[in-house]
Design an enzyme around this catalytic site. Structure first.
Site, PDB file in Angstrom:
ATOM      1  N   VAL A 157       0.868  -1.183   0.000  1.00 59.75           N
ATOM      2  CA  VAL A 157       0.000   0.000   0.000  1.00 59.75           C
ATOM      3  C   VAL A 157       0.903   1.230   0.000  1.00 59.75           C
ATOM      4  O   VAL A 157       1.643   1.463   0.945  1.00 59.75           O
ATOM      5  CB  VAL A 157      -0.959   0.003   1.214  1.00 59.75           C
ATOM      6  CG1 VAL A 157      -2.101  -0.968   1.000  1.00 59.75           C
ATOM      7  CG2 VAL A 157      -0.252  -0.334   2.531  1.00 59.75           C
ATOM      8  N   ASP A 166       1.246  12.698  -6.255  1.00 59.21           N
ATOM      9  CA  ASP A 166       1.785  13.825  -7.012  1.00 59.21           C
ATOM     10  C   ASP A 166       1.660  13.537  -8.503  1.00 59.21           C
ATOM     11  O   ASP A 166       1.465  12.382  -8.905  1.00 59.21           O
ATOM     12  CB  ASP A 166       3.242  14.109  -6.624  1.00 59.21           C
ATOM     13  CG  ASP A 166       4.112  12.873  -6.668  1.00 59.21           C
ATOM     14  OD1 ASP A 166       4.042  12.065  -5.718  1.00 59.21           O
ATOM     15  OD2 ASP A 166       4.844  12.692  -7.653  1.00 59.21           O
TER      16      ASP A 166
END
Ligand code: HPA
Length: 234
Positions: free
Chosen positions: A88, A204
């Site tokens: 994750v 991002d």
């Protein structure tokens, strides 16, 4: 105990969530697991075992990059018999149609890492792949949660700061996002006959330069953790 993990035999569950950041492991254990107990803190790489909806499950940091995750993934599978590993993490988007906070599932993990060459020699370009059962379960879970995941090829790079890499070409060939660990995890899971999956939130954007605020990061991270936990206990 293995070289880098302090757990005794039986202290790690057969299924595990793997964030890169050890403090994320602590956060996941304390926020989502019941009765979580810390089983390792060697090098401050924290690992916990607890239960989620009554199912025993572990969570452990891996550090950054393929060399680091390779150490922990190998010891978890080889020395502790872990069978289901779900990374994750966060990733950087590389395509216009991928947006901040999207959930991404790495169906395949292209890489510039030497791990493939080191294992297979010069002429084979092995394709590290997700376990299909985990992939299907995670995708179905993401739909159920109302945040359908984007599924496809990602790139696991060796260098976060890389002025030489040709991102345009990777994008042109369908790479959705960049991170630094999954190709190693998938390759080693294949070696040890375990199931592995990489799940990410986009933190991002390489094309626009946008980045999530800390609050956005946390919310989308929690959404992804729910998908990972529901997948892990099946
Ligand atoms: N590059 C590599 N790894 C990453 C990035 C990135 O831009 N974002 C999140 N993980």
């Amino acid at each position: 105990m293995s070289l880098h993990i302090a757990a005794r035999d039986g202290e790690i569950a057969d299924r595990i969530l793997l964030p890169g950041d050890p403090l994320r492991a602590k956060y996941i254990a304390e926020t989502f697991l019941d009765d979580a107990v810390c089983y390792t803190d060697i090098r401050n790489i924290l690992g916990y075992t607890g239960t989620y909806k009554g199912v025993r499950l572990s969570v452990q940091g891996t550090g950054m990059g393929i060399p680091s995750i390779s150490i922990y993934a190998t010891e978890l599978m080889r020395d502790y018999g872990v069978k289901k590993l779900i990374r994750v993490g966060t990733c950087g988007a590389m395509r216009k149609d991928i947006r901040l906070r999207d959930v991404i599932i790495a169906q395949g993990a292209t890489t510039d890492s030497s791990i493939i060459r080191n294992i297979f020699g010069g002429s084979i370009n092995y394709a590290p792949l997700a376990d299909f059962t985990l992939l299907r379960q995670a995708y179905e879970q993401s739909v159920k949660q109302g945040i359908p995941a984007r599924v496809g090829n990602i790139v696991s790079v060796d260098r976060f700061y890389d002025d030489e890499i040709d991102n345009d070409k990777l994008t042109q060939y369908g790479i959705m996002a960049v991170e630094m660990e999954t190709a190693g995890l998938y390759t080693l899971a294949a070696k040890y006959g375990a199931q592995a999956l990489g799940l990410f939130t986009v933190s991002d954007h390489l094309l626009t330069g946008e980045a999530c605020t800390p609050e956005e990061r946390q919310t989308s991270f929690d959404d992804m953790i729910h998908i990972a936990l529901e997948t892990a206990i099946q």
